[in-house]
Design an enzyme around this catalytic site. Structure first.
Site, PDB file in Angstrom:
ATOM      1  N   ARG A   4     -38.991 -97.727 -57.596  1.00  0.00           N
ATOM      2  CA  ARG A   4     -38.673 -99.149 -57.706  1.00  0.00           C
ATOM      3  C   ARG A   4     -39.023 -99.856 -56.394  1.00  0.00           C
ATOM      4  NH1 ARG A   4     -38.065-103.568 -60.854  1.00  0.00           N
ATOM      5  NH2 ARG A   4     -35.960-104.398 -61.007  1.00  0.00           N
TER       6      ARG A   4
ATOM      7  N   THR B   2     -43.268-105.678 -68.428  1.00  0.00           N
ATOM      8  CA  THR B   2     -43.206-104.304 -68.000  1.00  0.00           C
ATOM      9  C   THR B   2     -44.120-103.532 -68.929  1.00  0.00           C
ATOM     10  OG1 THR B   2     -40.891-104.745 -67.461  1.00  0.00           O
ATOM     11  CG2 THR B   2     -41.540-102.456 -67.509  1.00  0.00           C
TER      12      THR B   2
ATOM     13  N   ASP C  25     -35.068-109.998 -59.749  1.00  0.00           N
ATOM     14  CA  ASP C  25     -34.119-109.098 -60.395  1.00  0.00           C
ATOM     15  C   ASP C  25     -32.850-108.898 -59.580  1.00  0.00           C
ATOM     16  OD1 ASP C  25     -35.434-108.734 -62.735  1.00  0.00           O
ATOM     17  OD2 ASP C  25     -36.205-106.747 -62.301  1.00  0.00           O
TER      18      ASP C  25
ATOM     19  N   SER D 144     -32.478-102.916 -62.400  1.00  0.00           N
ATOM     20  CA  SER D 144     -33.496-102.972 -63.453  1.00  0.00           C
ATOM     21  C   SER D 144     -32.878-102.642 -64.796  1.00  0.00           C
ATOM     22  CB  SER D 144     -34.606-101.961 -63.138  1.00  0.00           C
ATOM     23  OG  SER D 144     -35.480-101.824 -64.242  1.00  0.00           O
TER      24      SER D 144
ATOM     25  N   GLY E 241     -39.914-105.193 -71.669  1.00  0.00           N
ATOM     26  CA  GLY E 241     -39.177-106.238 -72.360  1.00  0.00           C
ATOM     27  C   GLY E 241     -38.045-106.870 -71.586  1.00  0.00           C
ATOM     28  N   GLY E 242     -37.987-106.678 -70.252  1.00  0.00           N
ATOM     29  CA  GLY E 242     -36.924-107.311 -69.488  1.00  0.00           C
ATOM     30  C   GLY E 242     -35.557-106.884 -69.984  1.00  0.00           C
TER      31      GLY E 242
END
Length: 565
Positions: A102, A377, A419, A448, A469-470
Site C-alpha cells: 500500500r 482499482t 483514502d 483501504s 470498486g472503492g
C-alpha cells in the site's frame, strides 16, 4: 398432503430458484475447466502475458508480477507502477501469507494538510493535485514478492510489459472510451505533456504505444527496485513533485518498504477464509459479514430475494459503522482485530436487526468493546499447475488516479491520500466516513477497502477472488462468495450476477440495474429501505477449483479475461 404433491412443490421451487439465478446473469456460464493453471484479470493482453509465464514454468507469483506490470501498460485506469495494493498468497505447500504494498504518506504530510484556515476540507485537493499522491508501493511489492517466491528471472517477468509499451497493443472499445472521456482532465492537469492524448480521439482497434513508460519499465527490468526508487526515474518523480508543489522526496522514495503480514482468517460453515489484514479493512469486514449471516437460511431465502437483500443490508450497515472507527494502519494504530472478529460481539450487533422494518443508520454506531482504547482499482486472480494461488488487488484510487503523469516517465500518479480521513466525519470520494484511526500521519498507510481473498474447502484450495470498486469492494466479494457457497452458482455465474451495496452512510441501498425484481423492491420499500439505482458495481475476477480443474469467472462489466491451459 400427498407424496406426489410434495414432490411437485419441490420441483416448482427448484425451477423457480434456477430461473431466479438465470435472470440475474449478464452472460451464460462458461464452465471451461483447465488443469494446469489460470489467469483472470482486467485486460486480455495482460492475461495472455501472465499465462505465457505459467507455460514457461513460472509459478503463480511470477505470473502475478508479469500481470501487474502489463496492466500498468494496458489498463491505465487502474493498473499501475505509481500506486499500490495488497497480495494474498496461498502456497500449495506451506502457510499462507500476505504482502502489504500500500502507498504511504510522505514525511511532509500533516493531519490538516487538506483543510483551509477555517478548518474546512478544500475541495479536490486530496484528489486532483500533486499533494494527493502517496509514495507508490507497487514496484517494491513486486520486487519483494519475487525475492521470496519467484522462480523465473526478474527480467523475464518484466519484459512482456516493456514489449506492450514499445510495440503497442490493440485498444478495446472500453479503454478508448475511458481515455476519450478523460482527455479534457488530462490536458488541464498535465500542461506540456501529451500522454494518452490524441486530437481526433481514440477508437477501438487503435494501437497504443507508450515509449516513456517503456523506458521506465526497462529501468525497472535492469535495476529492480533501484530502477524506480533511485536513479533517473526517481529524479523524474521528484521533479514532477516539485513542479506541482507535491510533498514526497527522494528520501520518501528510498525509504518506502512493503510489509509481509499475517493473514486474517475465519470460518464460514466448512469453508476457511484467508484474507487481507489492516491497513485493508476488507478482510475484517468480510469475516464480520460472513459471520453475521451464517446462521440464517440464505439458500432457502434465494438469490436477491427480499429476505436475502434485507439480511445482507443490515449486516453491511453494522460492519461499515465499525469500519469508520476502528480500522487503520496497524503500525500506527492498535486495531482491535480480535474484538471485531469475536463471534459474540458480531452476533450481538445483529440482535437489533428487525425483519419488520429497516434499521435507520442514524441509530447504528460503531460497537463498543470491554477494555478498548480508543472506482478505481483492479484485481487479478492466478493459480498455477502446482496449486499455488495468488489474489492481488492494486489501485491508483480514482480512475486514472490523480490524472497527473510523471513527465518523462510516462506513468500516472495515484490519489490515495484521499483514502485518509481529511477531517473526522467528512466523507471521502466514496462517501466513506473515517476518524482518528485513519488520520494522516507521515509514513502511515491509508485505510483501504481492498479485499483479495482465498477460500479453502476441507483444507484444500477452493476459490480465489477479489474486485475493484472503492467502497463496494467488500460487498462485491461478500456477495460473490455467497453466490457460490449458498446459491450454487458456478464461477462465471457468481461473478456476473447483479449486485447491490450498502455502507452505513449514506443510508441508501444502491442497486445495479436489473438486480432486483419490482416485487422485491416494493417489499423492501414498504419496510423503510431507501433504494437507488446505479451502474456497475465491482469487476470481480475469480477462480474456482472444481473436480475437473480450474474454472474462471471474468467480470462482463469490463474487459476482464479468464484464460487457462
Amino acid at each position: 398432503m400427498s407424496l406426489r404433491s410434495r414432490i411437485s412443490i419441490k420441483i416448482i421451487i427448484s425451477v423457480l430458484f434456477t430461473w431466479q439465478i438465470a435472470l440475474a446473469q449478464d452472460q451464460p456460464s462458461a464452465n471451461f475447466s483447465y488443469k494446469n493453471g489460470m489467469v483472470v484479470c482486467a485486460y486480455p493482453d495482460a492475461a495472455k502475458a501472465g499465462l505465457e509465464i505459467l507455460k514457461k514454468g513460472g509459478n503463480a507469483v511470477d505470473a502475478a508480477i508479469t500481470v501487474q506490470f502489463a496492466l500498468a501498460v494496458t489498463h491505465p485506469q487502474a493498473g499501475n507502477i505509481g500506486g499500490g495494493g495488497f497480495m494474498v498468497y496461498r502456497p500449495a505447500k506451506g502457510s499462507p501469507t500476505t504482502l502489504d504494498f500500500r502507498e504511504m504518506a510522505p514525511a511532509k504530510a500533516t493531519a490538516d494538510m487538506y483543510l483551509d484556515h477555517a478548518g474546512n476540507v478544500i475541495p479536490d485537493m486530496s484528489l486532483y493535485t500533486h499533494q494527493a499522491s502517496g509514495v507508490p508501493g507497487s514496484v517494491d511489492g513486486m520486487v519483494q514478492a519475487h525475492k521470496r517466491f519467484g522462480k523465473l528471472k526478474w527480467a523475464t517477468l518484466v519484459q512482456p510489459a516493456i514489449n506492450l509499451a514499445f510495440k503497442g497493443f490493440k485498444m478495446t472499445k472500453r479503454l478508448a472510451s475511458d481515455i476519450n472521456r478523460t482527455t479534457s482532465e488530462f490536458k488541464k492537469l498535465n500542461p506540456g505533456k501529451n500522454y494518452l492524448i490524441k486530437k481526433e480521439g481514440y477508437k477501438e482497434g487503435d494501437i497504443l504505444i507508450q515509449e516513456d513508460l517503456g523506458k521506465t519499465l526497462a529501468a525497472i527490468r535492469d535495476r529492480g527496485r533501484a530502477g524506480f526508487y533511485e536513479g533517473p526515474v526517481a529524479d523524474l518523480i521528484v521533479a514532477e513533485m516539485q513542479a506541482g508543489k507535491g510533498l514526497f522526496t527522494k528520501a520518501d522514495l528510498k525509504g518506502y518498504h512493503s510489509v509481509w503480514r499475517k493473514p486474517v482468517t475465519g470460518k464460514y460453515k466448512n469453508y476457511n477464509i484467508i484474507t487481507m489484514p489492516p491497513p485493508s479493512s476488507g478482510g475484517i469486514a468480510l469475516l464480520q459479514l460472513l459471520r453475521s449471516v451464517e446462521k440464517y437460511p440464505l439458500h432457502h431465502f434465494g438469490f436477491n430475494s427480499d429476505s436475502t437483500v434485507q439480511l445482507i443490508t443490515e449486516a453491511e450497515r453494522r460492519v461499515y459503522a465499525d469500519r469508520s472507527k476502528y480500522l487503520g494502519d496497524p503500525d500506527f494504530y492498535k486495531v482491535p482485530v480480535d474484538s471485531l472478529l469475536n463471534h459474540e460481539y458480531i452476533d450481538g450487533r445483529m440482535q437489533t436487526f428487525n425483519w419488520d422494518a429497516a434499521t435507520p443508520s442514524s441509530s447504528i454506531q460503531p460497537g463498543a468493546f470491554v477494555g478498548y482504547e480508543s472506482d478505481q482499482t483492479t484485481h487479478y486472480s492466478i493459480v498455477d499447475k502446482d496449486g499455488n494461488a495468488v489474489s492481488i488487488t492494486t489501485t491508483l484510487n480514482d480512475t486514472f488516479g490523480s490524472k497527473i503523469f510523471v513527465a518523462g516517465a510516462g506513468f500516472l500518479l495515484n490519489n490515495e491520500m484521499d483514502d485518509f480521513s481529511s477531517k473526522p466525519g467528512v466523507p471521502n470520494m466514496y462517501g466513506l466516513i473515517g476518524g482518528k484511526a485513519n488520520s494522516i500521519q507521515p509514513g502511515k498507510r491509508m485505510l483501504s477497502s481492498m479485499t483479495p481473498t482465498i477460500v479453502e474447502k476441507n483444507g484444500k484450495l477452493f476459490m480465489v477472488v477479489g474486485t475493484p470498486g472503492g467502497s463496494t469492494i467488500i460487498t462485491s466479494v461478500f456477495q460473490t462468495v455467497l453466490n457460490v457457497l449458498e446459491f450454487d452458482m458456478d464461477m462465471q455465474q457468481a461473478v456476473s450476477a447483479k449486485r447491490f451495496h450498502h455502507q452505513w452512510l449514506p443510508d441508501d441501498v444502491e442497486i445495479e440495474t436489473g438486480a432486483l425484481s419490482d416485487d422485491v423492491k416494493n417489499k423492501l420499500t414498504k419496510k423503510g429501505y431507501k433504494l437507488s439505482g446505479r451502474g456497475a458495481i465491482g469487476r470481480v475476477d475469480a477462480i474456482l477449483k472444481t473436480e475437473t480443474g480450474y474454472e474462471g469467472g471474468a467480470d462482463p462489466r469490463g474487459d476482464d479475461t479468464a484464460i487457462g491451459w
